[in-house]
Design an enzyme around this catalytic site. Structure first.
Site, PDB file in Angstrom:
ATOM      1  N   ARG A  56      88.039  -0.996 -22.732  1.00  0.00           N
ATOM      2  CA  ARG A  56      88.189  -0.065 -24.123  1.00  0.00           C
ATOM      3  C   ARG A  56      86.908   1.054 -24.011  1.00  0.00           C
ATOM      4  O   ARG A  56      85.929   0.785 -23.648  1.00  0.00           O
ATOM      5  CB  ARG A  56      88.150  -0.809 -25.582  1.00  0.00           C
ATOM      6  CG  ARG A  56      89.182  -1.545 -25.710  1.00  0.00           C
ATOM      7  CD  ARG A  56      90.243  -0.755 -26.223  1.00  0.00           C
ATOM      8  NE  ARG A  56      91.386  -1.664 -26.469  1.00  0.00           N
ATOM      9  CZ  ARG A  56      92.385  -1.952 -25.703  1.00  0.00           C
ATOM     10  NH1 ARG A  56      92.518  -1.558 -24.468  1.00  0.00           N
ATOM     11  NH2 ARG A  56      93.571  -2.663 -26.140  1.00  0.00           N
ATOM     12  N   HIS A  68      94.083   5.831 -17.833  1.00  0.00           N
ATOM     13  CA  HIS A  68      94.372   4.879 -18.491  1.00  0.00           C
ATOM     14  C   HIS A  68      95.815   4.167 -17.889  1.00  0.00           C
ATOM     15  O   HIS A  68      96.905   3.757 -18.424  1.00  0.00           O
ATOM     16  CB  HIS A  68      94.838   5.059 -20.019  1.00  0.00           C
ATOM     17  CG  HIS A  68      94.925   3.734 -20.915  1.00  0.00           C
ATOM     18  ND1 HIS A  68      94.502   3.901 -21.968  1.00  0.00           N
ATOM     19  CD2 HIS A  68      95.108   2.570 -20.525  1.00  0.00           C
ATOM     20  CE1 HIS A  68      94.345   2.822 -22.905  1.00  0.00           C
ATOM     21  NE2 HIS A  68      94.789   1.875 -21.855  1.00  0.00           N
TER      22      HIS A  68
END
Length: 309
Positions: free
Chosen positions: A224, A272
């Site tokens: 994250r 990502h």
């Protein structure tokens, strides 16, 4: 007939419709999977947190919300969600994350960028240490972190893991809590971040904790973005205390074009892509939880609301 609402972005339905129906059929469940029901008729919700469903109050007979994402930080605090919430632990996602993490740890361990990016006629041989002489720390020992720790252990790395609560993984030095954090970071030649985003983990890697790491350490973050204090990391990179950071997740995505990470010579940005929920295997996980619910068995991967994951 079991009514299952698919609540996600419309384009996801085209991907999931057939795999979900196949998974329910394989589990011998008579399930009606649709994108629209009267809320009071819904038995289960297959859910993505960015869907239009944000108020769960009308879903009075719903037995569980089955998340399609591994992360639940954007939904776990929803006060209207009073039924069980299950996060996605997908074997396909786990395998994909393991492959991505091992690839980038090996890249840093072997110093591959030096040759790949250094095609300038400079012939300077360099020999990396063996894996057994390289210390890797995995922060976060959930399903993804444990799998990555085991894979790196099997390659011969000296692997430690850190988690909030005590864990036990054969061949991995398991540390936990505040007492274990400094030890975990101090031995991290390569640090892999696989913690969830919670109030307790935001900015966990701040200036002080970066200073605990060995000079020349490398960071790999597919977990994250908010785990890292960005200003502190940039400062540590600029002094050379941290040699390189490979970052797949960010506070704002897509990462703004003006962000200093893009131009920093010691930062690798990936968009990502470390791992993604796989439609077939995640559909099988959903079907298994519905089977459990109908059989009166405990659901798997139920979120601990107090912990946030």
């Amino acid at each position: 007939m079991i009514n299952v609402l698919f609540a996600a972005k419309p384009e996801r339905w085209a991907e999931y419709e057939a795999p979900l129906k196949n998974a329910f059929k394989a589990a011998e469940l008579d399930a009606n999977v649709q994108t629209q029901f009267a809320p009071e008729d819904v038995d289960y919700i297959v859910y993505a947190p960015n869907s239009a469903v944000q108020d769960f109050t009308p879903y009075t007979r719903c037995k569980a919300v089955l998340n399609l994402w591994a992360g639940v930080e954007s939904i776990v605090g929803n006060k209207t969600l009073t039924m069980p919430l299950c996060r996605m632990v997908d074997p396909g996602m786990t395998q994909g994350m393991k492959e991505w993490v091992v690839g980038h740890v090996m890249r840093h361990h072997l110093g591959m960028d030096r040759n790949i990016l250094g095609q300038n006629g400079d012939w300077t041989p360099h020999v990396p240490p063996l894996a057994q002489d390289r210390r890797v720390t995995i922060m976060g020992l959930g399903e993804l972190g444990s799998s990555c720790a085991e894979a790196l252990r099997d390659l011969g790395f000296d692997v430690a893991g850190w988690s909030r609560r005590a864990k036990d993984i054969s061949g991995v030095t398991c540390l936990h809590g505040d007492d274990g954090l400094k030890t975990a970071l101090a031995r991290a030649d390569i640090l892999v971040l696989l913690l969830p985003k919670t109030p307790a983990t935001e900015n966990l890697l701040n200036a002080e904790r970066l200073s605990w790491m060995p000079k020349g350490a490398m960071i790999v973050n597919p977990g994250r973005g908010p785990l890292i204090d960005d200003d502190a990391l940039l400062a540590a990179l600029n002094t050379g205390h941290i040699a390189h950071a490979t970052l797949d997740v960010f506070r704002v995505e897509p990462l703004p074009k003006e962000h200093p990470y893009w131009a920093h010579p010691n930062v690798t940005v990936t968009p990502h892509i470390a791992s993604e929920t796989r439609v077939k295997t995640s559909s099988e996980v959903v079907a298994e939880n519905v089977r459990r619910g109908e059989a009166g068995e405990p659901f798997v991967h139920v979120v601990d609301r107090s912990a946030g994951y």
